[in-house]
Scaffold this active site. Structure first.
Site, PDB file in Angstrom:
ATOM      1  CG  ASP A 182       5.462  -1.013 -10.672  1.00  0.00           C
ATOM      2  OD1 ASP A 182       5.262  -0.016  -9.964  1.00  0.00           O
ATOM      3  OD2 ASP A 182       4.826  -2.074 -10.561  1.00  0.00           O
TER       4      ASP A 182
ATOM      5  CG  ASP B 149       4.573  -1.948  -4.397  1.00  0.00           C
ATOM      6  OD1 ASP B 149       5.633  -2.320  -3.847  1.00  0.00           O
ATOM      7  OD2 ASP B 149       3.989  -0.893  -4.096  1.00  0.00           O
TER       8      ASP B 149
END
Length: 199
Positions: free
Chosen positions: A29, A31
């Site tokens: 991922d 953010d």
């Protein structure tokens, strides 16, 4: 149709062509896993990514352990009008440049630009982003790959494909391992790799 993770080193594509599944991937991922996240309304003015402590070093270490890096990220703020796709691409390119300064080379990025509730098949935890990666890189070995992220959406995406999961700043759950940071996830991967070599 629910996705299934093909196990084993070889699989067959259409036409009977044998593919050696040899790529180990760290699906990451973006953010609040690699770089700082912001409230939706603050993204419009952001130009310079803020790398989280230890994240680029963790990514470099994963590369040394034999993993290639693929980023999988929901970017509903594009579909909901907070930023444009050009804004995203400019910010993301700057992130890749900052990571390169640490010797980190990202193989690819797959992102969902659709608004929440659009019913698309790529907004995590829907399987689309991983399916896109598998279509582009059919030699990925899911049994030697893992996913790290900071959201239940990442965890459930990992579960769909039976990927090992490291939950960054997440509570303990019935799937995956909670870690304080991406660096800690990289340490866990390194320890597991050492244990596998010793057994």
């Amino acid at each position: 149709m629910e996705p299934t993770a093909e196990r084993g080193r070889t699989a067959r594509l259409e036409g009977g062509i044998a593919i050696d599944r040899c790529r180990s991937i760290a699906f990451l991922d973006r953010d609040d896993t690699i770089s700082r996240d912001y409230p939706d309304g603050e993204w419009a003015g952001k130009r310079e990514p803020e790398l989280l402590a230890g994240a680029p070093e963790a990514m470099a270490r994963l590369q040394r352990l034999g993993y290639e890096l693929i980023l999988v990220t929901n970017q509903y703020i594009i579909g909901e009008g907070f930023i444009t796709q050009q804004d995203f691409e400019r910010f993301h390119q700057r992130l890749l440049e900052k990571l390169e300064a640490f010797g980190v080379s990202v193989l690819d990025t797959f992102f969902c630009p659709h608004s929440r509730g659009s019913g698309c098949g790529c907004c995590k935890p829907e399987p689309g982003l991983i399916l896109q990666a598998l279509a582009k890189y059919p030699d990925i070995d899911l049994s030697r790959s893992f996913l790290a992220g900071d959201s239940w959406r990442d965890r459930e995406l990992a579960r769909r494909f039976s990927l090992e999961f490291y939950g960054v700043n997440m509570q303990e759950s019935d799937y995956g391992q909670p870690v304080a940071s991406l660096w800690e996830a990289a340490e866990c991967v390194a320890r597991k790799q050492e244990a596998d070599h010793e057994s």
